[in-house]
Design an enzyme around this catalytic site. Structure first.
Site, PDB file in Angstrom:
ATOM      1  N   SER A 111       0.857  -1.199   0.000  1.00  0.00           N
ATOM      2  CA  SER A 111       0.000   0.000   0.000  1.00  0.00           C
ATOM      3  C   SER A 111       0.881   1.232   0.000  1.00  0.00           C
ATOM      4  O   SER A 111       0.966   1.945  -0.980  1.00  0.00           O
ATOM      5  CB  SER A 111      -0.952  -0.012   1.191  1.00  0.00           C
ATOM      6  OG  SER A 111      -1.943  -1.007   1.022  1.00  0.00           O
ATOM      7  N   CYS A 178       4.103  10.232  10.926  1.00  0.00           N
ATOM      8  CA  CYS A 178       4.720  10.396   9.614  1.00  0.00           C
ATOM      9  C   CYS A 178       3.558  10.323   8.624  1.00  0.00           C
ATOM     10  O   CYS A 178       2.655   9.521   8.799  1.00  0.00           O
ATOM     11  CB  CYS A 178       5.692   9.244   9.420  1.00  0.00           C
ATOM     12  SG  CYS A 178       6.121   8.912   7.738  1.00  0.00           S
ATOM     13  N   GLY A 184      -3.524   0.988   4.069  1.00  0.00           N
ATOM     14  CA  GLY A 184      -3.692  -0.462   3.922  1.00  0.00           C
ATOM     15  C   GLY A 184      -2.788  -1.240   4.850  1.00  0.00           C
ATOM     16  O   GLY A 184      -3.234  -2.124   5.578  1.00  0.00           O
ATOM     17  N   ILE A 243      -6.703  -5.843   2.083  1.00  0.00           N
ATOM     18  CA  ILE A 243      -7.596  -4.754   2.485  1.00  0.00           C
ATOM     19  C   ILE A 243      -7.790  -3.844   1.272  1.00  0.00           C
ATOM     20  O   ILE A 243      -6.811  -3.401   0.654  1.00  0.00           O
ATOM     21  CB  ILE A 243      -6.983  -3.899   3.622  1.00  0.00           C
ATOM     22  CG1 ILE A 243      -6.534  -4.760   4.807  1.00  0.00           C
ATOM     23  CG2 ILE A 243      -7.924  -2.773   4.043  1.00  0.00           C
ATOM     24  CD1 ILE A 243      -7.609  -5.356   5.629  1.00  0.00           C
ATOM     25  N   TYR A 474       6.680  -3.981  18.465  1.00  0.00           N
ATOM     26  CA  TYR A 474       5.545  -3.449  17.702  1.00  0.00           C
ATOM     27  C   TYR A 474       5.563  -4.040  16.292  1.00  0.00           C
ATOM     28  O   TYR A 474       6.542  -3.877  15.566  1.00  0.00           O
ATOM     29  CB  TYR A 474       5.656  -1.926  17.660  1.00  0.00           C
ATOM     30  CG  TYR A 474       4.557  -1.204  16.898  1.00  0.00           C
ATOM     31  CD1 TYR A 474       3.258  -1.698  16.827  1.00  0.00           C
ATOM     32  CD2 TYR A 474       4.819   0.012  16.266  1.00  0.00           C
ATOM     33  CE1 TYR A 474       2.259  -1.007  16.145  1.00  0.00           C
ATOM     34  CE2 TYR A 474       3.831   0.711  15.584  1.00  0.00           C
ATOM     35  CZ  TYR A 474       2.554   0.189  15.524  1.00  0.00           C
ATOM     36  OH  TYR A 474       1.570   0.882  14.845  1.00  0.00           O
ATOM     37  N   TYR A 477       6.700  -2.094  13.411  1.00  0.00           N
ATOM     38  CA  TYR A 477       8.138  -1.870  13.295  1.00  0.00           C
ATOM     39  C   TYR A 477       8.780  -3.236  13.048  1.00  0.00           C
ATOM     40  O   TYR A 477       9.607  -3.712  13.820  1.00  0.00           O
ATOM     41  CB  TYR A 477       8.706  -1.229  14.564  1.00  0.00           C
ATOM     42  CG  TYR A 477       8.248   0.194  14.809  1.00  0.00           C
ATOM     43  CD1 TYR A 477       7.732   0.968  13.777  1.00  0.00           C
ATOM     44  CD2 TYR A 477       8.357   0.778  16.067  1.00  0.00           C
ATOM     45  CE1 TYR A 477       7.321   2.279  13.997  1.00  0.00           C
ATOM     46  CE2 TYR A 477       7.952   2.085  16.296  1.00  0.00           C
ATOM     47  CZ  TYR A 477       7.431   2.832  15.253  1.00  0.00           C
ATOM     48  OH  TYR A 477       7.034   4.123  15.479  1.00  0.00           O
TER      49      TYR A 477
HETATM   50  C1  LIG Z   1       9.189   6.782   8.212  1.00  0.00           C
HETATM   51  C2  LIG Z   1       8.186   5.904   8.924  1.00  0.00           C
HETATM   52  C3  LIG Z   1       7.363   6.463   9.895  1.00  0.00           C
HETATM   53  C4  LIG Z   1       6.427   5.687  10.576  1.00  0.00           C
HETATM   54  N1  LIG Z   1       5.618   6.276  11.514  1.00  0.00           N
HETATM   55  C5  LIG Z   1       4.669   5.528  12.139  1.00  0.00           C
HETATM   56  C6  LIG Z   1       3.764   6.114  13.087  1.00  0.00           C
HETATM   57  O1  LIG Z   1       3.801   7.305  13.355  1.00  0.00           O
HETATM   58  N2  LIG Z   1       2.846   5.307  13.663  1.00  0.00           N
HETATM   59  C7  LIG Z   1       2.764   3.976  13.385  1.00  0.00           C
HETATM   60  O2  LIG Z   1       1.895   3.306  13.941  1.00  0.00           O
HETATM   61  N3  LIG Z   1       3.602   3.408  12.502  1.00  0.00           N
HETATM   62  C8  LIG Z   1       4.540   4.140  11.871  1.00  0.00           C
HETATM   63  N4  LIG Z   1       5.361   3.543  10.954  1.00  0.00           N
HETATM   64  C9  LIG Z   1       5.234   2.111  10.688  1.00  0.00           C
HETATM   65  C10 LIG Z   1       4.117   1.849   9.683  1.00  0.00           C
HETATM   66  O3  LIG Z   1       2.870   1.901  10.343  1.00  0.00           O
HETATM   67  C11 LIG Z   1       4.293   0.463   9.070  1.00  0.00           C
HETATM   68  O4  LIG Z   1       5.517   0.405   8.383  1.00  0.00           O
HETATM   69  C12 LIG Z   1       3.135   0.106   8.150  1.00  0.00           C
HETATM   70  O5  LIG Z   1       3.123  -1.280   7.934  1.00  0.00           O
HETATM   71  C13 LIG Z   1       3.229   0.835   6.826  1.00  0.00           C
HETATM   72  O6  LIG Z   1       2.144   0.547   6.005  1.00  0.00           O
HETATM   73  P1  LIG Z   1       2.329   0.744   4.425  1.00  0.00           P
HETATM   74  O7  LIG Z   1       1.048   0.420   3.754  1.00  0.00           O
HETATM   75  O8  LIG Z   1       2.945   2.066   4.174  1.00  0.00           O
HETATM   76  O9  LIG Z   1       3.456  -0.333   4.137  1.00  0.00           O
HETATM   77  P2  LIG Z   1       3.584  -1.567   3.136  1.00  0.00           P
HETATM   78  O10 LIG Z   1       5.050  -1.807   3.073  1.00  0.00           O
HETATM   79  O11 LIG Z   1       2.876  -1.322   1.868  1.00  0.00           O
HETATM   80  O12 LIG Z   1       2.857  -2.740   3.901  1.00  0.00           O
HETATM   81  C14 LIG Z   1       3.172  -3.100   5.228  1.00  0.00           C
HETATM   82  C15 LIG Z   1       2.646  -4.484   5.540  1.00  0.00           C
HETATM   83  O13 LIG Z   1       1.236  -4.549   5.345  1.00  0.00           O
HETATM   84  C16 LIG Z   1       0.910  -5.428   4.284  1.00  0.00           C
HETATM   85  N5  LIG Z   1      -0.078  -4.754   3.453  1.00  0.00           N
HETATM   86  C17 LIG Z   1       0.092  -3.632   2.724  1.00  0.00           C
HETATM   87  N6  LIG Z   1      -1.044  -3.293   2.133  1.00  0.00           N
HETATM   88  C18 LIG Z   1      -1.955  -4.213   2.490  1.00  0.00           C
HETATM   89  C19 LIG Z   1      -3.326  -4.386   2.186  1.00  0.00           C
HETATM   90  N7  LIG Z   1      -3.972  -3.557   1.387  1.00  0.00           N
HETATM   91  N8  LIG Z   1      -3.975  -5.450   2.724  1.00  0.00           N
HETATM   92  C20 LIG Z   1      -3.326  -6.309   3.526  1.00  0.00           C
HETATM   93  N9  LIG Z   1      -2.037  -6.194   3.850  1.00  0.00           N
HETATM   94  C21 LIG Z   1      -1.360  -5.146   3.334  1.00  0.00           C
HETATM   95  C22 LIG Z   1       2.192  -5.697   3.551  1.00  0.00           C
HETATM   96  O14 LIG Z   1       2.170  -6.943   2.921  1.00  0.00           O
HETATM   97  C23 LIG Z   1       3.190  -5.601   4.666  1.00  0.00           C
HETATM   98  O15 LIG Z   1       3.168  -6.791   5.412  1.00  0.00           O
HETATM   99  C24 LIG Z   1       6.320   4.312  10.271  1.00  0.00           C
HETATM  100  C25 LIG Z   1       7.132   3.759   9.288  1.00  0.00           C
HETATM  101  C26 LIG Z   1       8.065   4.526   8.621  1.00  0.00           C
HETATM  102  C27 LIG Z   1       8.960   3.911   7.583  1.00  0.00           C
END
Ligand SMILES: Cc1cc2nc3c(=O)[nH]c(=O)nc-3n(C[C@H](O)[C@H](O)[C@H](O)COP(=O)(O)OP(=O)(O)OC[C@H]3O[C@@H](n4cnc5c(N)ncnc54)[C@H](O)[C@@H]3O)c2cc1C
Ligand SMILES: *[C@@H]1O[C@H](CO)[C@@H](O)[C@H](O)[C@H]1NC(C)=O
Ligand SMILES: *[C@@H]1O[C@H](CO)[C@@H](O)[C@H](O)[C@H]1NC(C)=O
Ligand SMILES: *[C@@H]1O[C@H](CO)[C@@H](O)[C@H](O)[C@H]1NC(C)=O
Ligand SMILES: *[C@@H]1O[C@H](CO)[C@@H](O)[C@H](O)[C@H]1NC(C)=O
Ligand SMILES: *[C@@H]1O[C@H](CO)[C@@H](O)[C@H](O)[C@H]1NC(C)=O
Length: 538
Positions: A111, A178, A184, A243, A474, A477
């Site tokens: 996502s 962030c 997702g 999702i 977490y 993370y």
């Molecule tokens: C710079 C930075 C700042 C952050 N700040 C915070 C914060 O303030 N609070 C906090 O809680 N977390 C924070 N995080 C952590 C963040 O919540 C997780 O990395 C989260 O998984 C990111 O979601 P994404 O969709 O961007 O990532 P992706 O890399 O796209 O997905 C993360 C995980 O979810 C799965 N996934 C993705 N999309 C779907 C979908 N549609 N359905 C089912 N599974 C899916 C993927 O397979 C993978 O396992 C931060 C991370 C970074 C890198």
């Protein structure tokens, strides 16, 4: 919105596309077969422009890089997908699930691309994998009279904040700080932010969902039942289905909120102030969230360096009320009126995310992070204050690293009022704060081993001071040092080494749900929830 073309039309399109596609079947058989399957099975035609293969290196690399947050997982030695498909509709997602099963291809779902270990776009356990990148599914509908919003999985949390604030000054939603996180992935792991002490996590404020399951069916909360809906709210991404969209219950925020950042160096008594913070921050008024960002004063190891602690805060109220609370409860920080900035809730979002105060909220619509690094991170939860001697030992290790980074995040308030089993996210009552440790660097593989070893040493040292049995972590993370699923097979022993840290005993319920809804383990990655082995003869 979905375009239902007739079967005939899609067949004509298919012939046209395959005939005009640049692949030769000898070089790109998988790519061609998967595309043909998508095109023949989807009622909604699949344009070539949403389908990327290594045949066109420049467009393939650019889409792969587009949201990949950890540069460590873009290094040339890291495995690459064979296909990246960016679905344009829910139908495309359903078809992708069916075709990947039919052809025996593993899907990774992305996502926002912020996974710390990149399991959304890198597989270390499957030689051949396809990335389903939901970046084109990012519609957001905000309904202020009902106090709800639907957000598609590919939308960032920053876009959601923007769309809410565009319609109302007194509504918000409690999720990440962030602003480039994909909702997702983000919400599936908990989703905390600066309003967590008042309203809890993102998962505590989600009221419905649309998801594609392992059979390619779309389920909402009612159709899936409460057990699966429970698992989706904190059980981590990539385990139960894809999702498509979340329905959010908006929260009420005041028109004026206050933010501040106050820094203390070691020479200014930072250690004593931080000791006090551990005791007060989790017990303050729920409207007040004060996190601590801890850095070193310079990246030059031979210079005279110090540790800098920056107290970075949001108060859901005005500056005078805040000063009253701080004067009574935390005078050691020395907060003054001049430190306080009164702003709107969306202003606080930009401030906490680190944008300069002249930035217009429209920056959130770009869905881009402020910067990208090579990084490795780990997390801990703390249940008893770390004594001053413990902090002094920590600073010694800290100053061995060029650009060390930590964020200490206070709990208490609403976080402590949600029972541990209400959602899979178990770090609730009794948690004082969470620590995130980060090592970052810019030179790729050159200094990587040194940074990885430093963060390991720091984590070992902190073991004395943090939660035990299990040492909690977490799930958002993600940390593969805690263990990972091996090729194809999931060992329960191995999985419990990370599963119990992320979910405590909720892990067992997650396994039960997984076994029921995805017994064939269609949705899997290095740390997906494993199903129990299927009994023969069933
Ligand atoms: C710079 C930075 C700042 C952050 N700040 C915070 C914060 O303030 N609070 C906090 O809680 N977390 C924070 N995080 C952590 C963040 O919540 C997780 O990395 C989260 O998984 C990111 O979601 P994404 O969709 O961007 O990532 P992706 O890399 O796209 O997905 C993360 C995980 O979810 C799965 N996934 C993705 N999309 C779907 C979908 N549609 N359905 C089912 N599974 C899916 C993927 O397979 C993978 O396992 C931060 C991370 C970074 C890198
Ligand atoms: C590769 O993709 C880019 C961007 O989509 C396009 O402009 C270019 O023409 C493609 N190159 C080839 C050789 O197909
Ligand atoms: C993608 O990232 C790799 C690795 O950092 C880099 O070599 C490449 O130039 C990047 N490509 C694009 C299009 O950003
Ligand atoms: C680092 O600091 C030392 C001592 O202050 C100085 O001599 C040296 O030039 C600095 N190195 C760099 C790369 O800035
Ligand atoms: C090192 O820096 C601190 C302030 O950052 C200063 O108080 C101290 O005197 C300096 N020590 C030396 C030896 O320069
Ligand atoms: C931004 O911050 C600077 C100081 O940090 C201040 O002088 C200025 O007034 C602020 N601008 C706005 C628009 O708040």
């Amino acid at each position: 919105m979905a375009f239902h073309s007739s079967l005939l039309l899609s067949q004509i399109l298919l012939l046209f596309m395959v005939a005009s596609s640049p692949w030769t079947s000898a070089t790109y058989p998988i790519q061609q077969t998967f595309f043909r399957c998508l095109s023949t099975n989807s009622k909604n035609s699949v344009p070539l422009s949403s389908y990327y293969t290594p045949n066109n290196v420049s467009s393939f690399t650019s889409v792969l890089n587009s949201t990949a947050n950890n540069l460590r997982y873009l290094l040339p030695t890291v495995p690459k997908p064979v296909i990246i498909f960016t679905p344009l509709s829910e139908l495309h997602v359903q078809t992708a699930v069916l075709c990947s099963r039919q052809l025996g291809l593993t899907l990774r779902v992305r996502s926002g691309g912020h996974d710390y270990e990149a399991v959304s776009y890198v597989s270390q356990i499957e030689p051949t994998f396809v990335v389903l990148d939901l970046c084109q599914l990012r519609a957001i509908e905000v309904d202020i009279p009902r106090g709800t919003a639907w957000a598609q999985a590919g939308a960032t949390n920053g876009e959601v904040y923007y769309r809410i604030a565009e319609k109302s000054k007194v509504h918000g939603f409690p999720m990440g700080l962030c602003t480039s996180l994909g909702v997702g992935g983000h919400i599936t792991g908990g989703a905390y932010g600066s309003m967590m002490r008042k309203f809890g996590l993102g998962v505590d404020n989600v009221i419905d969902v649309r998801m594609v399951d392992a059979k390619g069916k779309i389920l909402d909360r009612k159709a899936m039942g409460e057990d699966l809906f429970w698992a989706l709210r904190g059980g981590g991404g990539g385990s139960f289905g894809i999702i498509l969209a979340w329905k959010l219950k908006l929260v009420n925020v005041p028109e004026t909120v206050t933010v501040f950042t106050v820094a203390k160096a070691l020479e200014q008594g930072a250690t004593k102030v931080l000791y006090k913070w551990q005791n007060v921050a989790p017990k303050l008024d729920d409207r007040l969230f004060i996190r601590v960002i801890i850095q070193a004063s310079s990246a030059n190891l031979t210079a005279n360096r110090t540790v800098l602690t920056a107290y970075n805060a949001l108060f859901l109220g005005d500056a005078n009320t805040l000063l009253g609370i701080m004067g009574k409860r935390f005078p050691e920080l020395g907060l003054t009126r001049a430190d306080c900035v009164e702003t709107s809730w969306i202003g606080s979002v930009l401030y906490i995310a680190g944008y300069p105060n002249t930035t217009a909220p429209e920056v959130l619509l770009q869905g881009k992070p402020l910067f990208r690094n090579y990084f490795k991170a780990k997390s801990d939860f703390v249940r008893t204050p770390i004594p001053e001697e413990g902090l002094l030992g920590l600073w010694k290790i800290y100053l061995e690293e060029e650009v060390p980074f930590m964020i200490w995040n206070p709990y208490g308030g609403a976080m402590a009022r949600v029972p541990e089993s209400a959602t899979p996210f178990p770090h609730r009552r009794g948690t004082l704060f969470k620590i995130q440790y980060v090592a970052t660097w810019q030179d790729g593989t050159q200094s990587m081993a040194r940074h990885m070893s430093w963060i390991g040493k720091l984590y070992d040292y902190m073991g004395n001071y943090v939660s035990k049995n299990p040492r909690e972590a977490y799930v958002n993370y993600r940390d593969l040092d805690l263990g990972m699923n091996k090729k194809g097979v999931n060992s329960m022993m191995e999985a419990s080494s990370w599963g119990l840290r992320y979910f405590k005993s909720n892990f067992y319920r997650l396994i039960k749900v997984k076994t029921r809804v995805d017994p064939d383990n269609v949705f899997r990655h290095e740390q997906s929830i494993p199903p129990l082995p299927v009994k023969k003869g069933n």
